[in-house]
Design a protein around this motif. Structure first.
Motif, PDB file in Angstrom:
ATOM      1  N   THR A   1      61.248 102.574  53.712  1.00  0.00           N
ATOM      2  CA  THR A   1      62.008 103.080  54.586  1.00  0.00           C
ATOM      3  C   THR A   1      62.031 102.060  55.860  1.00  0.00           C
ATOM      4  OG1 THR A   1      60.762 104.535  56.083  1.00  0.00           O
ATOM      5  CG2 THR A   1      61.980 105.396  54.091  1.00  0.00           C
ATOM      6  N   ASP A   2      62.963 101.788  56.877  1.00  0.00           N
ATOM      7  CA  ASP A   2      63.053 101.436  58.028  1.00  0.00           C
ATOM      8  C   ASP A   2      62.339  99.964  58.146  1.00  0.00           C
ATOM      9  OD1 ASP A   2      64.103 103.598  59.121  1.00  0.00           O
ATOM     10  OD2 ASP A   2      62.293 104.483  59.631  1.00  0.00           O
TER      11      ASP A   2
ATOM     12  N   VAL B   1      61.000  96.911  59.334  1.00  0.00           N
ATOM     13  CA  VAL B   1      60.987  96.248  60.642  1.00  0.00           C
ATOM     14  C   VAL B   1      60.562  95.067  60.923  1.00  0.00           C
ATOM     15  CG1 VAL B   1      61.223  98.408  61.925  1.00  0.00           C
ATOM     16  CG2 VAL B   1      58.927  97.326  61.499  1.00  0.00           C
TER      17      VAL B   1
ATOM     18  N   ARG C   1      47.974  96.517  63.402  1.00  0.00           N
ATOM     19  CA  ARG C   1      47.722  98.001  62.687  1.00  0.00           C
ATOM     20  C   ARG C   1      46.075  98.306  63.081  1.00  0.00           C
ATOM     21  NH1 ARG C   1      52.604 100.016  60.529  1.00  0.00           N
ATOM     22  NH2 ARG C   1      53.833  98.077  59.872  1.00  0.00           N
TER      23      ARG C   1
ATOM     24  N   ARG D   1      60.057 113.730  52.889  1.00  0.00           N
ATOM     25  CA  ARG D   1      58.945 113.560  52.140  1.00  0.00           C
ATOM     26  C   ARG D   1      57.485 113.681  52.654  1.00  0.00           C
ATOM     27  NH1 ARG D   1      58.797 107.035  52.273  1.00  0.00           N
ATOM     28  NH2 ARG D   1      60.776 107.455  51.091  1.00  0.00           N
TER      29      ARG D   1
ATOM     30  N   LEU E   1      61.086 103.817  49.425  1.00  0.00           N
ATOM     31  CA  LEU E   1      59.821 104.418  49.645  1.00  0.00           C
ATOM     32  C   LEU E   1      59.265 104.018  51.033  1.00  0.00           C
ATOM     33  CD1 LEU E   1      57.807 104.189  46.551  1.00  0.00           C
ATOM     34  CD2 LEU E   1      58.775 106.225  47.696  1.00  0.00           C
TER      35      LEU E   1
ATOM     36  N   GLU F   1      56.853  95.259  56.125  1.00  0.00           N
ATOM     37  CA  GLU F   1      56.444  96.218  57.149  1.00  0.00           C
ATOM     38  C   GLU F   1      57.659  97.151  57.589  1.00  0.00           C
ATOM     39  OE1 GLU F   1      53.375  95.680  59.817  1.00  0.00           O
ATOM     40  OE2 GLU F   1      52.949  93.250  59.245  1.00  0.00           O
ATOM     41  N   SER F   2      57.164  98.449  57.302  1.00  0.00           N
ATOM     42  CA  SER F   2      57.855  99.450  58.073  1.00  0.00           C
ATOM     43  C   SER F   2      57.162  99.880  59.203  1.00  0.00           C
ATOM     44  CB  SER F   2      58.216 100.690  56.998  1.00  0.00           C
ATOM     45  OG  SER F   2      56.912 101.436  56.921  1.00  0.00           O
ATOM     46  N   VAL F   3      57.756 101.032  59.952  1.00  0.00           N
ATOM     47  CA  VAL F   3      57.081 101.309  61.130  1.00  0.00           C
ATOM     48  C   VAL F   3      55.741 101.980  60.764  1.00  0.00           C
ATOM     49  CG1 VAL F   3      57.155 103.224  62.874  1.00  0.00           C
ATOM     50  CG2 VAL F   3      59.421 102.079  62.101  1.00  0.00           C
ATOM     51  N   LYS F   4      55.648 102.597  59.559  1.00  0.00           N
ATOM     52  CA  LYS F   4      54.639 103.358  59.205  1.00  0.00           C
ATOM     53  C   LYS F   4      53.348 102.404  58.399  1.00  0.00           C
ATOM     54  CE  LYS F   4      52.965 107.082  59.468  1.00  0.00           C
ATOM     55  NZ  LYS F   4      52.061 107.478  60.544  1.00  0.00           N
ATOM     56  N   SER F   5      54.081 101.450  57.586  1.00  0.00           N
ATOM     57  CA  SER F   5      53.149 100.901  56.568  1.00  0.00           C
ATOM     58  C   SER F   5      53.245  99.574  56.348  1.00  0.00           C
ATOM     59  CB  SER F   5      53.024 101.461  55.242  1.00  0.00           C
ATOM     60  OG  SER F   5      54.314 101.567  54.890  1.00  0.00           O
ATOM     61  N   VAL F   6      52.495  98.868  55.720  1.00  0.00           N
ATOM     62  CA  VAL F   6      52.410  97.366  55.564  1.00  0.00           C
ATOM     63  C   VAL F   6      52.327  97.424  53.907  1.00  0.00           C
ATOM     64  CG1 VAL F   6      51.459  95.374  55.625  1.00  0.00           C
ATOM     65  CG2 VAL F   6      50.820  96.942  57.406  1.00  0.00           C
TER      66      VAL F   6
END
Lengths: 373, 132
Positions: free
Chosen positions: B39-40, B42, A297, A16, B37, B63-68
């Motif tokens: 992924t993961d 958590v 965050r 991606r 989209l 929430e994923s590792v990267k995003s909310v």
């Protein structure tokens, strides 16, 4: 958007792609947690071609860099690299970069991707204004490709394609060698907290090295790793990201970069930093973990006894520790390990505790973290 | 590599699904496309029982590792149940978004709202258009 020479390979691998500071970069190939754990347990290969390389050479290059870098580079040997800060007059962190000494009066600065243009313009400006006419400063980013090979099995993998003995290469040292007969610079360093290498080779040949390494690493469990896991890996290891955890409004003393500042020499930003050093800092970047559910965050607010006192700069779910971790600016009196504070997550508050860094330390230390690298 | 989106339910353009339980309640969740989209996953912030939400108002957070990401309620109503299994196993959403990965149940206030949502084929056409 800028594309690295490996862009088509990322697409073919099903990555991606995201816009990372104007670069089309792979954020993940499979998923972040899997890629993170692969790097910790086996090895990962990262496309880092977006990072900047600026060469500084010629008569006066040493004096010039002593003047712009916070770190004292006197005594640095050919084949050695050092982490340093490029400071503003006010002592702010314009960039954190690594300095490679390639030969007498020949240095290579490896910069963050997003700061490279600013760094380059600044270096040219200082050269003109402060009278270093013989210093030659060139932006090599477009002709140099960079790969990071990180993880405990990196040496086994890379040794298959490099003639030089990698085992004797020490942390934060480099050699000029060949990878597949392609001239390359290989340093033992990285941004993951694992043993590993940064590999620099001509931009138009980097794809061949990428392909061959992936092939050589099959038996070792090597996988390509995206920027998503790069971010969680660096955060677990207590490493900061410029533009996220620090910028020109933050000084090295407010983060964990006091050790790369040498007030004994004269450099841009020295006076401001000397003043701050003697007065002491008011805020500090600390690592925290959370035991309540939720993830802090970037940009979330920090509270103590109901009063807003600070801000989160990085935060994620740690794949290795399986809990929420992060970095935050807090008043210096709240910076001691064990101190607790609250972080506002949407409409509730979650307790967090300051911990000593890094969050994660690899078991078999190849080198020691806080030695002079 | 999306799985087939079941035809027994409706979809939003925000990538939630809603199924009518036939007793005045609906079950909601996020689509396979959405979990792919994200992924993961958590962490899931579940709504409290009794929470009142309007159609397309945020009802939960994933929430994923990267995003909310906010999860928007496909219908107006009151939360009657939340999938407590997601507290310990948020990855159920990744593994089974249309089954064990459901997020909440709501008592519908305006059942006619379901008609305004996409059916499976319209949702698939919407995703296809969004990707090009």
């Amino acid at each position: 958007m800028n594309k690295t020479p490996l862009y088509n390979r990322h697409v073919a691998l099903g990555a991606r792609i995201i816009d990372f500071g104007g670069w089309a970069m792979p954020v993940q190939y499979t998923n972040v947690i899997e890629e993170h754990l692969t790097t910790r347990s086996a090895a990962g290969l990262f496309d880092i071609c977006h990072m900047g390389e600026i060469d500084v050479k010629g008569k006066g290059a040493f004096d010039f860099l002593q003047h712009v870098l916070s770190r004292n580079i006197d005594g640095q040997k050919i084949g050695q690299m050092k982490l340093s800060v490029l400071a503003t007059e006010e002592g702010g962190i314009m960039d954190d970069l690594t300095v490679y000494l390639l030969g007498e009066n020949h240095y290579r600065l490896v910069t963050n991707a997003s700061t490279k243009e600013r760094d380059y313009a600044w270096l040219l400006q200082v050269k003109d204004e402060k009278g270093f006419p013989q210093v030659e400063i060139t932006d090599e980013t477009a002709v140099i490709g960079k790969l990071d090979l990180q993880g405990p099995r990196s040496e086994n993998i890379l040794q298959q394609v490099v003639p030089a003995n990698l085992h004797s290469l020490k942390y934060y040292h480099f050699i000029e060698t060949q990878v597949l007969n392609i001239p390359a610079l290989v340093s033992r360093s990285g941004y993951t907290g694992e043993d590993g290498f940064e590999i620099y080779a001509p931009h138009d040949r980097i794809g061949e090295i990428w392909d061959r390494l992936l092939q050589a690493g099959v038996d070792y469990g090597l996988k390509p790793i995206g920027l998503g896991a790069r971010d969680t890996l660096r955060l677990e290891s207590g490493m900061m990201l410029h533009g996220n955890d620090m910028d020109e409004t933050i000084t090295p003393y407010e983060v964990v970069y006091g050790w790369v500042v040498n007030l004994e020499k004269d450099f841009i930003g020295r006076d401001a930093l000397a003043k701050q050093f003697s007065e002491g800092v008011k805020r500090k970047l600390v690592g925290f973990t959370m035991w309540e559910r939720g993830i802090a965050r970037h940009g979330y607010k920090v509270f103590k006894d109901g009063t807003e006192v600070g801000i989160v700069t990085s935060g994620t779910h740690s794949p290795t520790l399986e809990k929420a971790i992060g970095l935050a600016f807090v008043p210096v009196e709240l910076s001691k390990p064990g101190t607790t504070f609250d972080i506002q997550i949407r409409n509730h508050f979650a307790a967090a505790q300051v911990v000593s860094m890094p969050f994660y330390k690899k078991e078999k230390q190849y080198v020691f973290f806080n030695t002079f690298i | 590599m999306s799985k087939v989106n079941p035809t027994d339910r409706r979809y939003t353009k925000e990538h939630e699904w809603v199924i009518d339980n036939g007793d005045g309640t609906v079950t909601i969740g996020i689509t396979d496309h959405a979990q792919e989209l994200l992924t993961d996953i958590v962490f899931v912030e579940l709504p409290e029982i009794g929470k009142q939400v309007k159609q397309l108002e945020a009802v939960a957070v994933v929430e994923s590792v990267k995003s909310v990401s906010d999860v928007y309620s496909p219908v107006t109503g009151e939360v009657s149940e939340a999938n407590q299994k997601l507290e310990k196993s948020p990855e159920l959403i990744n593994h089974d978004p249309y089954g064990k990965g459901w997020i909440a149940k709501l008592k519908m206030a305006q059942p006619e709202e379901l008609q305004s949502l996409l059916d499976a084929s319209a949702y698939e056409a919407f995703i296809a258009a969004e990707e090009h």
